[in-house]
Structure formats: C-alpha cells, structure tokens
Design an enzyme around this catalytic site. Sequence first.
Site, mmCIF file in Angstrom:
data_model
loop_
_atom_site.group_PDB
_atom_site.id
_atom_site.type_symbol
_atom_site.label_atom_id
_atom_site.label_comp_id
_atom_site.label_asym_id
_atom_site.label_seq_id
_atom_site.Cartn_x
_atom_site.Cartn_y
_atom_site.Cartn_z
ATOM 1 N N THR A 137 0.818 -1.228 0.000
ATOM 2 C CA THR A 137 0.000 0.000 0.000
ATOM 3 C C THR A 137 0.841 1.263 0.000
ATOM 4 O OG1 THR A 137 -0.099 -0.010 2.415
ATOM 5 C CG2 THR A 137 -1.852 -1.177 1.250
ATOM 6 N N GLU A 254 20.031 -13.760 -5.014
ATOM 7 C CA GLU A 254 21.001 -12.673 -4.867
ATOM 8 C C GLU A 254 22.438 -13.176 -4.824
ATOM 9 O OE1 GLU A 254 21.391 -8.443 -2.418
ATOM 10 O OE2 GLU A 254 19.832 -9.852 -1.878
ATOM 11 N N ARG A 258 21.346 -9.652 -8.991
ATOM 12 C CA ARG A 258 20.355 -9.002 -8.101
ATOM 13 C C ARG A 258 21.010 -7.969 -7.175
ATOM 14 N NH1 ARG A 258 15.358 -12.014 -4.836
ATOM 15 N NH2 ARG A 258 14.466 -10.102 -3.990
ATOM 16 N N ASN A 262 20.911 -3.066 -5.203
ATOM 17 C CA ASN A 262 21.391 -2.451 -3.959
ATOM 18 C C ASN A 262 22.166 -1.164 -4.201
ATOM 19 O OD1 ASN A 262 20.438 -4.296 -1.926
ATOM 20 N ND2 ASN A 262 21.853 -5.797 -2.803
ATOM 21 N N HIS A 265 22.392 1.405 -1.505
ATOM 22 C CA HIS A 265 22.007 0.748 -0.257
ATOM 23 C C HIS A 265 23.189 0.441 0.667
ATOM 24 C CE1 HIS A 265 18.246 0.447 -2.341
ATOM 25 N NE2 HIS A 265 17.669 -0.209 -1.349
ATOM 26 N N HIS A 269 21.883 2.025 3.727
ATOM 27 C CA HIS A 269 21.475 1.171 4.838
ATOM 28 C C HIS A 269 22.252 1.495 6.108
ATOM 29 C CE1 HIS A 269 19.244 -2.487 2.889
ATOM 30 N NE2 HIS A 269 18.456 -1.476 3.160
ATOM 31 N N CYS A 825 32.402 22.430 -0.899
ATOM 32 C CA CYS A 825 32.154 23.773 -1.459
ATOM 33 C C CYS A 825 32.697 23.898 -2.873
ATOM 34 C CB CYS A 825 32.734 24.857 -0.553
ATOM 35 S SG CYS A 825 34.535 24.830 -0.411
ATOM 36 N N GLY A 878 3.468 49.487 29.724
ATOM 37 C CA GLY A 878 3.511 49.180 31.150
ATOM 38 C C GLY A 878 3.747 47.710 31.461
ATOM 39 N N LYS A 1204 7.702 8.434 28.361
ATOM 40 C CA LYS A 1204 7.131 8.178 29.692
ATOM 41 C C LYS A 1204 5.944 7.240 29.539
ATOM 42 C CE LYS A 1204 4.733 10.546 33.482
ATOM 43 N NZ LYS A 1204 4.281 11.849 33.986
#
EC number: 4.2.3.4
Length: 1571
Positions: A137, A254, A258, A262, A265, A269, A825, A878, A1204
């Site tokens: 989703t 992998e 694959r 990455n 990553h 990661h 820079c 005041g 808390k």
Amino acid sequence: MTSVEKVSILGAETIHVGYGIQDHIVQEVISHLASSTYVIVTDTNMARTTPFTKLRNKFESKLKELRPESRLLFYSVSPGENNKNRETKAAVEDFLLQQGCTRDTVILAVGGGVIGDMIGFVAATFMRGVRVVQVPTSLLAMVDSSVGGKTAIDTPLGKNFVGAFHQPEYVFADVSFLETLPTRQFINGMAEVVKTAAIWNEEEFTRLEKFSKKFLAVVSAKTPDLISIKEELVKTVLESIRVKAFVVSSDEKETGLRNLLNFGHTIGHAIEAVLTPQALHGECVSIGMIKEAELARYLGVLSPVAVARLSKCLVAYGLPVSIDEKDFLKKVGNKRHNVEIDILLKKMAIDKKNDGSKIRCVILEAIGKCYQLKAHQVSKQDLSFVLTDEVLVHPFDDKLIPKTNVVIPPGSKSISNRALVLAALGTGTVRIKNLLHSDDTKHMLEAVASLKGASISTEDNGETIVVTGNGGKLVSCDEQLYLGNAGTASRFLTSVAPLVGINPQSGEHVVLTGNARMQERPIGPLVDALRANGSEIDYLNKEGSLPLKVKAGKGLNGGRIELAATISSQYVSSILMCAPYANEPVTLSLVGGKPISQLYINMTIAMMKTFGIVVTKSETEEHTYHIPRGSYVNPKEYVIESDASSATYPLAFAALTGTSCTIPNIGSSSLQGDARFAVDVLRPMGCEVVQTATSTTVTGPSVGNLKPLPHVDMEPMTDAFLTASVVAAVAKNGTQSTSITGIANQRVKECNRIAAMVSELAKFGVVANELPDGIEIHGISPNDLVTPSTEKRGIKTFDDHRVAMSFSLLAGLCKDKVLIQERSCTGKTWPGWWDILHTKFKVAIDGYELPLQHEDSTALVEKHGNGKRSIIVIGMRGAGKSTLSKWMASFLGFKLVDLDDVLEEKIGTDIRSFVQQQGWEEFRKQEAIVAKESFIKFSEGCVLSTGGGIVEGEEARESLKSYVKSGGIVLHLHRDLDETVVLLSADTTRPAYVDEIKQVWLRRENWYRECSNYHFYSAHCSSDAEFKHLRNSFTTYIKTITGFHVAQIPKKRSFYTSLTFSDLTEVASSLEDISTGSDAIELRVDLLKETTHTFVADQTAILRKSTNLPIIYTIRTESQGGKFPDNKFEELEELLALGIKLGVQYLDLQLDLPNDLLERILESKKFTKIIASYVDVSGSLRWDNVEWKNRYNQGVSLGADLVKLVGRANSFQDNLSLEVFRGTSTLKPLIAYNVGEKGKLSRVLNPRLTPVTHAKIPAESGNEGALDVAQINKAYTDIGGLSEKHFWIVGNPVGHSRSPNLHNAGYKKLNLPYVFDRFETSDAGEAFQKLIKEDKNFGGLAVTMPLKVDIMKYTDKLSDSAQVIGAVNTVIELEGEQGKYLGENTDWVGISESFVRDGIPNLENVNVNGLVVGGGGTSRAAVYALHQLGCKKIYMLNRTVSKIQEIQKNFPAEYNIEILDSVEAVEAAQPISLIVSCIPADKPIDEQLLNKLERVLYVGGEAKIGGFTPSLLEASYKPRVTPIMKIASEKYEWNVIPGVEMLVNQGITQFQLHTGFVAPYDVVHDAVVNQ
C-alpha cells in the site's frame, strides 16, 4: 473494468498492477488460491482507510458467494519500522495458532514494507511455510519490498538480519492505495523508483525527470488528486517493477545480478541503521545513491554530469541528497551526531551482500548502466573520503605524480550562466554543450524553469542541455527563487525579474533569496540603477543584499542607465543582457571610475552578438554602451568553453611540482580573462608556458625554484589571485615578496578572500599582508612550510570553492597530511576537483571526521540557536518592555533600540504631540513604516523594543509575522493587568488611551498572540529581592529560547515534583519546600481552575518566581487520566504551543493524540525537550504486552527526547515485569512506573525523573501509590539500592566547621544513609590512608586548610577549576573507575553562586570589573569565580604584594589580572562593581590597604556599572557582619553578602557531587546559619 497490467517474475505472471483493482484482487485470490482460512494482516493506520475498508468488504461478500465454507480473519499490528521485530512476529503467530490456522492458510499482507517484510516472514515460517499474497500500500513497498520474495524482521544489531526468501503467490500493486499515503512516505518511495531507472533504464530516467514537478505538486497538495496523474503513476510503478522482476528472475537468491538493486544501499542502509526511525528508508537510500555515485566519479568511472543529473532528479522529487540538508536535519535532530565514519563502516561491514567483511558497492557507469553488472569491493579509505566533508591531503609523492597530464576543466561558470539567460530570453532551440553542472547553474536552471522562461531537457545522457526559449515571455511564480550562494545567478536574475510578466494564477512579485552568505553579498548598485529605470524592488532583510522582492510586469523603461561598476562586472553584464527587452533602446553608462573586470564585460558583449544582438561602444563617452531593442535568436548549438579560473588549479599543480599539464580547450582566443594566468603570472614566476589559440601547457621548474613576482596587476583575472597566492607562497628569492593588486572586489565574493588568504597562509608559516586593493606574500622555501594543525581544524575554506581548491595545492607540499574543511564547497564550479586530484594527479586523499567532543550538543545550539539575530519585543504599555529589554540586551551583548525613539527622530516631535496633532491613524501608519525599516536596518545584534500598540495596524502585524516566519524571535511580554492599570493611570508622559486599558487588552490579546513566537509573563515584584530574582529567571528564559542553554536530561537518579493545585497563587510561598530534592517541577495545566492563556502564563510566572527548577508542562486528557476534554484538539494544540512559547524546559506530549498534531508540535519545539507519554488508565496492559513496546517505539520514532509510560500494578509481579521491559528499552531515556498501592516498587526503581509528591500536595485521582523523595530514598536503601557512605571534612582545625551540619541536615531531609563527620589532621597522607583506602564505605571528602594543595597528589584526575585554581576542596571516586579519585574545587562556585543568588546578572557581555582583596588560597578561587561570572578585568589588592603577584603569574593571561600596588594604580583603575574580600575578619585591617579599598568602594559606588548595585562578598563567615562589610554598606552604600552564603553555596555543590542529589536549600541553609 479497470485495466490490469501483468508482469512476469520467475516464469509466472503473478505481479498485477492497476488503479482501483480491489475487485480483481478478491477474484484472483479466492478463485485461484483455495483455502479454509484467509487471513488479512494490516496495521492499525491502514485498517482505518477507505481503500482497505473497500477491499475488506468486497472480500467478505465474495467469499460468501464463492467459498461459503471458508472463513476470513483479520489482524492489526501497530505501525512503524520499530514494530518490525521478533515480538510483533510472535504476536501474529500466536494469533494464527489460537485461531486454529493450518497449512492451507492463505495470508494477505496488506500494508507498507514493514507489513510485507514481517508478514511474509511469518508466512515463510508458520507451519514451515504457508501461502502469502502481497498487497503493498506504499509506493516503496510496491516497487521494492513486495517484489522478489525477500522477507525479514529487524534486530537491535541491524535491519532485516533475520528472514527468508519466500516468494508470494501474487503481488497486487493497486496504486489507488497510495491515496492514503502521507506526502513524506509518498516521496520516500520515489527513491527506489529513481534507483531502478538509474541502474537500468536511461529512457525511463528521462521520463522521471520530466514527471517530477507534476508529481510533487500533486502529492504535496492538502488533498492529493492522484486521478490527475493516474496513468503516469501507474507507469512509474510498472516500469520500476519490470526492472526488479527481470533482475529477480535472473538471480532469485542474490548471488550476482540481483546485487545491482542495492545501488545506494551500501551507504544508505548504514545511514538508516543509525538514523532510524527518524529517517526513512528512501531518504537514506537517496543520500546513499549520491554518495555511491560520487564514489564512482572519484574512481574515474562515472562522469560529473551523471552525478549532477542524478542529484537534480532526486532533489526534484523532494528527496535529500546530503545528511546536512536543513530539512533532513530537522527530522533527525541530535541523532546527526551519531553518524560517525567508524560506525557507518562497521554497519557496512556486516551488510548481507558483502563477501565476508569486504565491503561491496554497486558502481554506476552512466545513467541507466552499472559498471560490469556486479557489485565491487571498495576500500574503506575511498568510502571515508566520500562520506566526509573534511579532507586530509597527503604530501605529493614524486614517484606517483605523472610527469605529463591533460586535464579538461568543467565548463565556465561565467559563460554557462550567461548562456542560460540569453537562451531563456531568446526564441528557438539551442543545444548547449559542456555546460557547468554545479550548484550555481542548477539554481539558474531551476529559476528559468520556475519563471517559464524556457522549456529545458537533456540529450546525450545529460551532457547536452536543450533549451527552447520563450522569447522573453517569463511569468511570475508563487515560490521564492532560492539561489544558494550563487552570486552570478542572483545578479543576472535581478535584471531579469522586472521583465517577468504577471501570472494571474500566482502573485505579482518575484522574490530572489539565497543562503546566509548570499544575504550579506552586495547588490545595491545594480538595484539602484534598476530602480532609477522604473523597476520596483524592495529589500526584504538587509539593505543592499538579497532577499529582493521585485514587482513583476513593470519592465525596463530603457533610455540612459547609469551604473556604478567598480565592485562587480556582473552588474554590467546583467543590465547588458536584459537591455534589448527595455521599452526604449538603452545607453548604459558606467560611472564611478574604471570598471572592474573589463574582460568579463567584453565576454558578455561577444556572447550577445552570437545570440543576435550587437552592442556598440560609444565613441564620445568613456565606458558607455548602446544596446538596441530586439530579441535574441538562439543558435542551433552553443559550446561552453572550459572554465579558465578552474584551469588555473591544474596549471598551478604543474608549476608547484615541476611537472607538465595541458588544458586542451583554453588558449589565447578565450573570452575569459583568466586564460591569461599562465602567460602573465606563471611564466614570469619561472614556468615554461606554451599557449596556442585553443590550448595552454605549463611546465614547472624543479621544486623550490619558483620566483616571486615583485608586482602583478590581476584586475583582468581577479578570481585567479588565490591560485597565484599559493604559488607565490613557495616562490622565494632573497627578501623579495610578491605583490598582487587590482583585486579589491575579492573582498565581497563568497567570503573576504584577501583576508582568508592572509589568515590561512599564516598556518603554513607564510607571512602575507593586505594591501588597499590586493595582497603581499613573503614566499618561503617549500622545505620551510609548516603543516597546519589538524587539532586546530586545519585550513578553513570559508565555504569558498576557490579557497578550498587553492589550498589543496599548497597542502601537498607539506611534510605531513593537511586537513581542509568543507571540501564540498568546490561543487560550486568543479564538483569533481578532488577526483581529478586523486585519479589524474595520483594524490593520496583521506576523509577526516572531527573528534566527537567538538561536535557536542552545544555545537548544535550554535548551528540552530538565535545567534546574533535581533529580538523584537512587543506587549502592552507598562508590561515591563523597557526594563526587560534592557536586561536582555545586557545579557546578550546587544544594542537596545527603542522604536518609539526611532519614530520620534523620524517625525521630528514627541509621540504625544504627534498623536494630538495628526491623530492615531496617521501615527499607526508611520509606526508601521518605521517598524518595517527597522526590522531590516537593525537585523543583527539588537533588542528592538516596540510601542504597545504596534499590533493595532495590519501592516505592522504582517511585518512581525514575517519576522517570525523567517526564524526570528518576537517576544511578547505581559504582566498582571491590574498592576498595569495602576502603573499607567499614574503615567502622564504618554498619550492617553482612547479606551479603558482592559478593553484595549481584550482587543489586542489575539494580535499579540499571533504576532509572537515567545511569551514571558512577569510576576508582580514587591521587594528588591523579588526584583533580582525576576531578572535571573528572565535571563534563564532568554537562555532557553535563544538556545544559549538547553536543558540537560538527568543521567542519574532524579525526581520531579508534580503539582496538582488548581491555582499556585495559594501555595507560592511553599513551592521551594514542596519541591525539595527535586530536579524539575511539573505544572499540570489540565488541573488548573482555568486554562486561558493568561492564567496559564501567570502560573508559570509564579513557578519562576518561587523556584529555579526546570518546568515540565503537562496537559493530560480525560482518556489519559487527566481533566482536559478529549475532543478539544484545537484548544489542546494551542495550549501545547503556548508551553513552547513560554520557554518551558520540558513539554509532555501524549502519544494517543492525532499524528499530524504530534508532528506539528514536534516541529515547533525549538529548545524545549519533549516527553512522549502514554498512560494505561484501564490497567489492563501487562508489561509483556507488545502494546507497551509499540508505544515506546512510537515515542522513539517521533523523535521525542524522553518516553514516559505509566501502567497500573495489579500484582507485585507487575513491577518486576516492568523492569524486564525497561532493560530492553534503551533507545531513548525512559520514565516508566506503575500507579496503585502495589506499584510503589516501580517508582522506587525508576532511575530517571520519577514523579514525587509532598504532604502539602493534594492527592490526585488515579495516582495512588505516589511517594515523596524521602520515602523513595528510604525504600531504595532498604532494598540495597543505596548503601551506607561516610563523608568527612579534613584539615586542621575543623572543630568549628559547619560542613557536618550542612551535609547531615541534607541527608536527614532526603533520607539518605550517609554520615558526614570531622577528621582533624595536617597530613594529607594520613587522610588518604585512613579515610579513602581503609574505609570500604568511603563516599567523599570536603578538604580545608592546610590540605587543599597537599591532597592533590592523591587524586588521579583534576577538574578544570582545580587545575587552574591550584587547589582541591572536594574528593570523590571517579565514576565507573573503582579506586580512582577526582579532585574538584567548589569554593569558586560558592563565590559565584552567592553573587548570582543575590541577583547579580550574567556579565558575559557587560563591561564589569571585579576585585579580590587578599592573597591566600580563597583568593585564587575568587579570581576564578569572577572570571567565570564574566568580569572583563580582575584587580587584586593585598598587604603583601608578592603573594598576589604569584597568583597573577599562575593564572592564564585572558583572566586580565591587574595588581593595585599603589594609590596611583587605584586611581587609574576602571570602576569596580564586584568585590570578594578574602582577608581574615578577626584581625585589624592594614591602614594602607583600607585606604586603597575605600577609594575603590567610592568610585564603584558612584559609577554603578552593570545595571545593579555594586556588591561585596565576604569570604569569612565569622563574625556575621565583618568590618569590611560594615564600611562597604554603611559608608559607601554597597550591597554586601555575608560569608555564610558562600559556605552554603559551595556546600550545596559539594553535596550534589558527593551524593548525586539536589540539596534541600532552605534546610541546609538553616543548618549552617541558625544551628
């Protein structure tokens, strides 16, 4: 029927993509996956959304129809990455088991990546594997985690470390689910989309570049309309999935290909592991992609253009490309300091795709293509370089540096920016090649696009920029045009802005702004010229600098324009390029002297000719040009020449190293002045130079044989002077120096470059000095170069690209590595400079990270605090504005500006007379004008006190709101209205109110509130002592709101007193007693008798008047056990925001409040610490329930400072369960306890900020089991938490010492199992042996004469104060180091605290002097104390001068000690406001000493420097009133402080060092004074 696209993976079309395909999902699952049980697992957020409800309802109805015998189960987990853990997985599995699920179960994982990963793993392991359907989703889940069968949970050591490959039966990517996605999560997912295109599909990447603006506009809208981008969104998801599906099908487990997925990553990661959950996965991967792309560029594989293109695309989608981006830093806060190189490298070393511990990275070769289609092993040294912004340049190695080299610098910044302006103003399409891809041109391109000046696209993998101009038909836009520090872009666009037409859909103005440095750089002469030609331009901040507000639709009148051109040739070029679009032909006359950088003006004219407009130079007037009206016609192609200023660096490298370097595309025919650098500068310095029309080659002499240039005028090539300076630094020939002139304009570039070169060359041991328009450099031999100290931060670049590149050359000639700051820079003109240095010139480079102690929390305060920004004060007449403003200005070292005085000066009369003559309406109009002007004119270093009615006028209110919006402080001061009425009724000096004072207040109250971002309420003061206390509490408030001092969360056992009174007025006098032993005090706002803003502010004023403790501001709602109504969210948010405005140190924020409310409060918290809280009112949650972990994780995810959690103990065991929970909850400080009689043990065991009560505090319903400090300490002692300890006062004599009285009274009050006794000895060795070594219960020593020096040799470490003073009065065991001891000195605290408690304000920014009378041990502590208080000069006076001369010699020079050894010295001394008398009180005072002292007392009493009554502190506490005190107070009216105060205050500090507890002040004071 909604269309569904199907993608094949591992030989089956199981990935289905579409928009609104819930019907299809249900049909496919029920029809093709037969099961007795379907289980939909989601999170509690998704369960409430419309798309999910629709899916659920359809599933229920279809299941009844197709498989009536099957059942459908639902399970919801708490949202967030922190819940992707073993506990939550186990809870889901327990649910499945309890429901009797079997091997044929089908699980639908409906949610984002957390749900998909975790529920996929549940399916992989439940019953050894059941079928799973992924319904992602979130965008991230659709394109990444749901595809490919990777499932996992997180562990404390890292993400996804426990999991399995378990392919889903289906993946249904229903893009309509994205309607539920918050904007940040939507953007987060685009990182993986951009990544997939970047590694595989350049065509798709190009489409994404074009889609970014529309995408961001839609997803950032309050109510995103995804239908409007439905087709493009579906294609975005589909194309990304196709790439991943293809790769997974080729390499499911992998093992090779694959790994390409990455990209970004490896580094991403590692960053995520440190910054989670504050930083999202996609945000970290985005930063990781740029860092890994920079690594590829550094290794010589990827072109700078590709890196720039990738960065621009990610930024276009709202993703961060640097950890230090402002918006990203806001999200991660203090966690930024946890991102250390060593930590990142360790995280990378345990990455799953590594080969053992060897770190592997995906190296990009081009957009859409990976290098060799695999991940590569990379060195930690190279990774360290790309991960840091500070760099160590190693000495150049003759054996490695190539003897010859060819370098092609990036395109010229000057030509690039001019070409973009001309192309945007022109008609037709032009292909621009070799454009500089830098920060400057990026800002220019974005501005042109925002103003619809041209359509811009790319070809040749980004190498060619295709610009189709709109013939000058630009239109205004809503957003401000942010130009960073791009001076060229800002100046060119200032002239373009008046040509912009009005867009009916947006405003009538164009706003140009930039970073802090850009807002200091001059643009005044250009603005003056444009204003004179009919343009309407306003300065929004500082006069003469950006930001500018330019009225659109005005155009340029044309005709004669006069322009001062001695500061910048860019002003000239700016008007030249825009002049053809004026209403009349333009005659541009340059006035004020010879124009600077004439060659750049010639360059502009030559380029205009290429684009079809011919400029003619006047034959009758000097420095005057005629520009006809017309329109540019874009050529078919325009090739940008390489940057000649940048070319000076590789050429200088050759000069410095005795090698040869060729720039193949810059020669004598160049348009750029800097092309002459080799011929005019390097050749006369001894280099061999060969320059053709199109190329330049420099061969340097052997190292050490460069010759100085007695004089060179570099006016035609000013930017190259920095390169010339570093070459001149090692050009030595006797005493001959090198003088460079004609470069005055370099003082107003990115920094004052001339001053920068002088200061930084000095670090190499090279002497240089400024000339009126240049610099003189006294060169030295390369062998004599000093290596700048790394410990002292090496070379400062001032965020200036040319400073950084220049010193990178000189650095390599040193004998050791040289640290250069802010290497990034160089991105302004040559992003790949360091790569060239590394790959072309074979220079060894390391990344460098500042040691952690330099980057503590105060560094963050400096970065994000108010700094020198002016503070505006508003409030009723005041309300105390004048007095408090004066105090604030004194504390901050600011100038006090009363806007009433500024106004009176402007109108030429007093306000009262003006109002009588002109009326209030005209007065308000003038007041608003003065306010607006003053906010700009006095923007730094001022406290601006305004008139009470400034909020009456709408224009003035807008100015105040604008100031707040820009990050400034507008402080609203208020006091009790009845007191104000009394004060104003007696004031005849100001114009009378038309209305009653209370009516005026009621009218203005909301205006004051909306125009301010801080609020201080002054309590009524009825005595001098209360007035002094008000000043101190106001100073504490100012420290908090400006970030000068940020509350530190206690690390040891600590308490806070929770006040449950309805009105503190009734108990104000008891508050100090009530809060005894506490470290903070809680105001329960929900329990107050009224919650109006005025009443709540009044209650905080009472607290501040009565105690110095930090305030915890709490509003507890009914559902959380409080009294505030549950449904009044708007009112609640206003009250929470009020707490922040009131500058409280802690704000309690309930975790059950709406997410958007929580985020708004957290974003606005400034320097207030947030306590994220949750109370289980029902008492139904046991501490092993996953809900507690979820709530804790929620608090951590929000970025709260503490969490808390309050449960209820139904059995004694609940306390032990809580301790198990506490032991596993360590990411953030935790306050956790149980209410109820059976929960008392949990309060005793809670280690930090435990709430305590007091006999005078009314019991609160639902808070049974509350204990006071003494009860907790007693119980903690009984169970072994506190053990018996012995403390002593040691020295001789100690028989009459009051220390035992003080300490023992404190122990008794707090119920501590400690004893304080006397041990009389003159032998430090005896004290050490018998009290420290032999007593197993040793707690600490208080040391007095004669052992304060002798005891030092028995300590293992000395505090700073003990070292400087040279004496120890306190000994304690070093924390965590058994058998090792710390020597401390608290005498100085006794002195400084006595002054502070008596009302002496902070003196840091006030020119106050102090005097110490006496020359003994206490005198040394007094000197230290006066210095810490802020005394600018410390005088010393003593009968025996040699003693104080010895003290003067032993203290650092910055203490500025002067000895008053004669009457003449006393007469010459500046007035003194603070005196510490350290001479014996029981002996007659020496007459000569007394004579000098009385002269000091007289002058100080008359001068009253510092805004307070001069004060004398007596160090002797017997007798109570000493002769010196009597003389000072009675004869010279000085304020005197008796010595007993010093004894008490040093003892209180000693008490806290000994015990870790706050001493009960009144109790110990009474024990010393009255017992």
